[in-house]
Design an enzyme around this catalytic site. Structure first.
Site, PDB file in Angstrom:
ATOM      1  N   SER A  34       0.840  -1.197   0.000  1.00  0.00           N
ATOM      2  CA  SER A  34       0.000   0.000   0.000  1.00  0.00           C
ATOM      3  C   SER A  34       0.870   1.241   0.000  1.00  0.00           C
ATOM      4  O   SER A  34       2.038   1.194   0.383  1.00  0.00           O
ATOM      5  CB  SER A  34      -0.901   0.019   1.232  1.00  0.00           C
ATOM      6  OG  SER A  34      -0.167   0.394   2.393  1.00  0.00           O
ATOM      7  N   ASP A  35       0.307   2.356  -0.410  1.00  0.00           N
ATOM      8  CA  ASP A  35       0.970   3.632  -0.172  1.00  0.00           C
ATOM      9  C   ASP A  35       0.854   3.939   1.325  1.00  0.00           C
ATOM     10  O   ASP A  35       0.169   3.237   2.077  1.00  0.00           O
ATOM     11  CB  ASP A  35       0.334   4.728  -1.022  1.00  0.00           C
ATOM     12  CG  ASP A  35       1.312   5.859  -1.329  1.00  0.00           C
ATOM     13  OD1 ASP A  35       2.294   6.028  -0.577  1.00  0.00           O
ATOM     14  OD2 ASP A  35       1.094   6.584  -2.317  1.00  0.00           O
ATOM     15  N   ALA A  36       1.523   4.983   1.777  1.00  0.00           N
ATOM     16  CA  ALA A  36       1.608   5.272   3.204  1.00  0.00           C
ATOM     17  C   ALA A  36       0.227   5.387   3.847  1.00  0.00           C
ATOM     18  O   ALA A  36      -0.588   6.232   3.452  1.00  0.00           O
ATOM     19  CB  ALA A  36       2.399   6.558   3.428  1.00  0.00           C
TER      20      ALA A  36
END
Length: 764
Positions: free
Chosen positions: A288-290
């Site tokens: 995932s992105d942050a």
């Protein structure tokens, strides 16, 4: 049996055997840990010296939480660690405190270099040279691996068609064909040529193309906004670069934040499983992105963190990137109550463990700290950065042969603009381990190249402006130690005008600070900030020839600059990297001829945005350039555009056959002659237009390009294939990829306005 304590420790076994053995020994809690990645905030993000932030209680607490989780086996990966001693220390915590000694995998934002900073990605796309991008990322990978980084959150392959969006700087521009070629080149560079099933060389790292998918279509060019994409645009424009990255062997994909068709990308099974894995054949792991899994609750998609974690892993998201509490901590309870099957959990863990085995981390978890220092200081890396930058510059205007400058015929040069003497700005955003002492400024580069017989003087002139909303990503070391309150624009502009008036030529650097673009740096205007335009007008009134260098990574409003007769030349230099000044000087003095070409359409002003070259033919094509009544509705500079110190002529276009069947391939060839008196590169470009078929198609589509070096007065023959890869498209009628029996118009030349070169008939 093996001499090793456990079969998974036996390097003689296959990776699959080792993964299966280790996986079968892990508890559900340990499996969830392997799928969890935490930030490790060892320093503030805007520090370059690696010193911990003083009094940063939040960072201290976060580090303590992460180290406790490492010892408990609840972490499989960390990000934002870039010191060899620190990666070794943290790796030791993981190996010595876990019963199976499973190493961590360290990820990092290696976007356009680690210690050696290369031109920003949009600039590299302007080189139209995937091999150059590959070579740059190969060096970036060596530097990263030397300090214990195993994986880059790059390349960003989002198509970006709105220059207001700050993250346009990180990608390859507006075109899927060029974007796909640059994506594939970067994947190969990062991974040392390793494919999807190969062991990764010891001096290479995993590539992580992002953000899957459609992130670059943010409404209004506003960061973190939602997107609204048609099926046709998604499949034909936004997905192809990811497909090319996967085909090149990318081992990781990062999911996007935003909703796609009402489902957030990080919980979108159609996107992460049906499309990425089943259709594209992706074999690696998805991260995932942050905090994107946590954000599934913020987006009112998931009920709570346990629900968010279950939805994400069931959709096909293998690893969660988290700052504090991770949603994937709750996966054991989701397995227990039946919301996540053990098969789904095991498959995600299997992908992560495979990456660790293929990287050789079980055999070589630590790095040689002395070797890291030597690798980061390699002089050849800086030379490569200069060479890369020289290939990216786009000459937009050159009236009366203002360029190249001739040192033997010039006695004085005025260098004007605070960006000309900046050390941080030429590096661009999204780099963290740089050393500004190594930066060659534009001013220094010109002085060194001009020599002692040319008087080079500097004035900062009008301020470039300040970022309105500083963020955690800012680096605020601008050209001089000043604050907006003590900066006197009037005095600096007057001094710049006086200097220009007494000089033979004035090199004026305009543009934006590096922290005025990038993530959290979208804009609502493309105008030059501050009083830069006013200053240019006053400088032009002196009668001194002006060479304007634009340091930016989005199209700025240069309409008045381009039309002003006092401006002899304009060159887009982007953010060129560590050896910025040396590369710029080489182009200014003609040591190299600019051969960069625009990877984006350059609008006249923000009112034309979005504007792309590959739009559709309308029902009333006549007068297409007159859609606005107050100005032309054509761009200031078209996609693919760029001038040269040489001149080129295209002739003798020839198809090896003028008719093919669906599935067959024809070849178009054309002669390109350098009619100038200087050796130079040209970027030959092929565009097609399908005249009729199952669906209507864009007026022009890039389907081939070749950057070729041509000696003065000589001719090279350039060839382009025309087969299914170039002629198929995704149709909303069939809901699938299709190649029509039709007539294809072919255009070949130096930009997207290339003239007609022939036509090809395709039959069933």
């Amino acid at each position: 049996m093996t001499d090793a304590a456990y079969p998974f420790q036996d390097a003689a076994l296959s990776t699959t055997e080792r993964v299966d053995d280790l996986l079968g020994r892990l508890t559900v809690e340990e499996k969830a840990g392997q799928l969890t990645q935490y930030f490790y905030l060892a320093m503030a993000l805007n520090q370059q010296d690696g010193a911990p932030a003083d009094g940063d209680d939040a960072n201290t607490a976060q580090r303590a939480m992460v180290e406790k989780a490492i010892k408990a086996g609840r972490v499989g990966s960390l990000l934002f660690v870039n010191e060899a001693s620190e990666t070794n220390r943290l790796q030791k915590l993981a190996i010595e405190h876990h019963r199976f000694g499973i190493p961590l995998i360290f990820g990092y934002d290696v976007i356009h270099g680690l210690r050696t900073i290369f031109p920003v990605p949009l600039a590299m796309a302007a080189s139209w040279d995937p091999d150059s991008a590959s070579a740059a990322q190969r060096i970036a990978a060596r530097e990263a691996r030397s300090v214990g980084i195993h994986w880059a959150f790059a390349p960003m392959v989002d198509i970006a068609r709105d220059p207001r969006w700050g993250r346009i700087i990180e990608g390859a521009g507006e075109d899927p064909y060029l974007g796909g070629a640059m994506a594939a080149g970067q994947v190969a560079g990062f991974q040392g040529g390793a494919g999807a099933d190969d062991a990764v060389p010891g001096d290479a790292i995993l590539a992580g193309p992002k953000h899957f998918a459609g992130y670059g279509a943010a409404r209004g060019g506003r960061d973190y906004e939602d997107v609204d994409l048609s099926d046709s645009e998604l499949h034909n424009v936004y997905l192809p670069p990811f497909r090319d990255a996967v085909a090149a062997g990318a081992r990781n994909i990062m999911s996007a934040y935003m909703d796609l068709n009402g489902v957030p990308a990080s919980g979108n099974k159609w996107l992460l499983t049906d499309t990425l894995r089943d259709e594209f054949g992706f074999k690696g792991f998805v991260v995932s992105d942050a905090n994107a899994v946590h954000s599934l609750t913020v987006q009112h998609f998931a009920k709570d963190l346990p629900d968010a974690g279950a939805r994400a892993v069931n959709a096909g998201l293998d690893m969660e990137m988290a700052m504090f509490e991770a949603a994937y901590e709750h996966l054991p309870e989701a397995v227990e109550d039946g919301r996540v099957s053990m098969e789904v959990l095991d498959e995600a863990v299997r992908r992560v463990l495979r990456a660790k085995f293929d990287l050789g981390l079980f055999e070589h978890p630590y790095v040689d700290e002395g070797d890291a220092a030597a690798t980061l200081s390699t002089p050849e890396h800086r030379d490569a950065a200069q060479h890369a930058a020289e290939r990216t510059f786009v000459l937009l205007k050159n009236e009366h042969s203002t360029l190249p400058l001739k040192a033997d015929k010039t006695s004085s040069i005025a260098v004007i603009g605070e960006l000309a003497n900046a050390r941080r700005d030429p590096l661009g955003p999204w780099c963290f381990k740089y050393d500004t002492d190594e930066t060659v400024t534009i001013l220094d580069g010109i002085r060194q190249r001009a020599g002692q017989d040319v008087n080079v003087e500097f004035e900062p002139g009008a301020g470039v402006g300040e970022r309105l909303y500083p963020s955690m990503f800012d680096d605020n070391d601008t050209v001089v130690d000043r604050t907006p309150e003590d900066w006197d624009d009037d005095a600096h502009i007057n001094a710049a005008v006086e200097l220009a008036a007494r000089s033979d030529v004035a090199v004026v650097v305009i543009g934006q600070h590096q922290n005025q673009i990038g993530e959290k740096a979208s804009v609502s205007t493309l105008e030059l900030q501050g009083r830069q335009l006013e200053q240019l007008q006053r400088l032009a009134e002196t009668g001194t020839p002006l060479v304007v260098l634009c340091m930016s990574a989005r199209p700025l409003d240069l309409t008045c600059v381009d039309s002003h007769e006092g401006v002899g030349a304009i060159m887009q230099i982007w953010y060129p990297g560590t050896r910025a000044g040396a590369a710029v000087a080489a182009a200014l003095f003609g040591d190299v001829s600019p051969a960069g070409r625009l990877p984006i359409t350059w609008p006249r002003n923000v009112g034309q945005v979005p504007m792309v070259y590959n739009h559709y033919r309308t029902f009333q094509p006549e007068g297409a350039g007159e859609r606005y009544f107050n100005e032309p509705s054509t761009p200031l500079y078209p996609f693919g555009y760029g001038l040269s110190y040489a001149s080129f002529e295209y002739s003798n276009p020839r198809l090896d056959r003028d008719q093919i069947r669906v599935g067959e391939t024809a070849t178009l060839s054309v002669d390109v002659t350098n009619t100038g008196d200087m050796d130079a590169d040209e970027v030959a470009q092929l565009y097609i237009h399908q005249c009729y078929g199952t669906s209507s198609r864009p007026l022009r589509e890039l389907k081939g390009f070749s950057r070729v070096s041509i000696p003065a007065g000589e001719t090279v023959r350039v060839t382009f294939p025309l087969g299914p890869n170039q002629l198929r498209y995704w149709s909303a009628v069939t809901k699938d990829w299709i190649q029509d029996a039709t007539r294809i118009e072919l255009y070949v030349g130096g930009d997207s306005n290339a003239p007609l070169a022939g036509s090809l008939t395709v039959t069933q």
